[in-house]
Design an enzyme around this catalytic site. Structure first.
Site, PDB file in Angstrom:
ATOM      1  N   TYR A   1     -53.111  15.419-114.386  1.00 62.26           N
ATOM      2  CA  TYR A   1     -52.830  16.540-113.486  1.00 62.26           C
ATOM      3  C   TYR A   1     -52.743  16.059-112.042  1.00 62.26           C
ATOM      4  O   TYR A   1     -51.814  16.413-111.307  1.00 62.26           O
ATOM      5  CB  TYR A   1     -53.920  17.604-113.629  1.00 62.26           C
ATOM      6  CG  TYR A   1     -53.694  18.814-112.747  1.00 62.26           C
ATOM      7  CD1 TYR A   1     -52.718  19.752-113.071  1.00 62.26           C
ATOM      8  CD2 TYR A   1     -54.450  19.002-111.590  1.00 62.26           C
ATOM      9  CE1 TYR A   1     -52.514  20.860-112.266  1.00 62.26           C
ATOM     10  CE2 TYR A   1     -54.246  20.109-110.779  1.00 62.26           C
ATOM     11  CZ  TYR A   1     -53.276  21.037-111.122  1.00 62.26           C
ATOM     12  OH  TYR A   1     -53.054  22.127-110.306  1.00 62.26           O
TER      13      TYR A   1
ATOM     14  N   SER B   1     -51.679  20.512-105.040  1.00 66.74           N
ATOM     15  CA  SER B   1     -53.099  20.704-105.317  1.00 66.74           C
ATOM     16  C   SER B   1     -53.903  19.686-104.524  1.00 66.74           C
ATOM     17  O   SER B   1     -53.447  18.556-104.302  1.00 66.74           O
ATOM     18  CB  SER B   1     -53.392  20.516-106.810  1.00 66.74           C
ATOM     19  OG  SER B   1     -54.782  20.544-107.062  1.00 66.74           O
TER      20      SER B   1
END
Length: 269
Positions: A143, A130
């Site tokens: 995250y 990501s």
């Protein structure tokens, strides 16, 4: 002979878009899901039951593909979970779950497929990370940390397996219009929390970014292009220009300047 592709998290979102696109391009695709029966009528490729948190289920799914196809050419580690919240108020067990799914899960799957790729003297592993993994984002710190950990692990493994004819690459997407927001863990917004106002505002912004995100088919086309590349790069970034450019800014701007830019973006004081 069609190349055999194995995609984790293939029942929806980016994973499904990639699987559908590669199937249309003539690849033999197998996807995985914890509950594949719920998606049978909505998939163009075979879905196998698998949980990246369960080594036995991984071995069974990988063995089934190899038994049927006698090879496994491409692994796309896409399965993952979202998690939001102030780090201070995120329960330890939820932090561990996120790291187990987003970091240990892909490692488990790579361990399961690498012996077959080594025997073939060829293979490609693509790990979906990501753009959030390039920076510590407020209220997405856990995250970001999981995706950063997977990114670095891939960089190391890439050098380890190259001698066996196996290539690895990281692909970092920005915000895409998927159902990840509905499935992610949100630390509760406590009335007594000193983070309540800022966290609530940031959470709303995050959900809006996903809802207004890019079409997952863009990721599918990017993955297809990487598969067609003879010598894939270490890392790729896919998404809106400003999100990709934010990674460049992080590299060139002084740390406090970049931090202030992020805080202004999220309207944090």
């Amino acid at each position: 002979m069609s190349k055999v592709v194995f995609i984790t998290g293939g029942s929806s979102g980016i994973g499904k878009a990639i699987g559908d696109f590669l199937t249309e391009k003539g690849y033999k695709v197998y996807g995985t899901s914890r509950n594949p029966d719920n998606y049978v009528s909505n998939s163009k490729f075979t879905l196998l039951k698998m949980d990246v948190g369960n080594s036995s289920s991984i071995e069974e799914a990988v063995s089934e593909v190899i038994k049927k196809e006698e090879r496994l050419d491409i692994l796309i580690n896409n399965a993952g979970v979202g998690i939001t919240g102030p780090v201070e108020e995120t329960p330890d067990n939820e932090i561990l779950k996120a790291f187990d799914t987003n970091v240990l899960g892909p490692i488990r799957v790579m361990k399961a497929v690498l012996p077959q790729m080594r025997a073939q003297k060829s293979g490609l592993v693509i790990n979906i990370t990501s753009i959030a993994g390039y920076m510590g984002l407020p209220y997405r710190g856990i995250y970001s940390a999981t995706k950063s950990a997977l990114e670095i692990t891939t960089e190391a493994m890439r050098m380890e397996v190259l001698q066996f004819g196996i290539e690895m690459a990281n692909v970092a997407p920005g915000d895409f219009a998927t159902n990840i927001a509905a499935g992610r863990y949100h630390a509760p917004q406590l009335d007594s929390s000193p983070y309540k106002k800022a966290y609530g505002h940031t959470l709303n912004m995050m959900n809006e970014h996903v809802d207004q995100g890019e079409d997952p088919s863009q990721m599918a086309r990017a993955i297809y292009k990487i598969i067609q590349t003879r010598k894939p790069k270490v890392r790729y970034r896919v998404g809106a220009f400003l999100q990709k450019f934010s990674v460049v800014l992080r590299r060139v701007l002084p740390g406090r300047v970049y931090e202030r830019m992020l805080m202004n973006h999220y309207k944090l004081k």
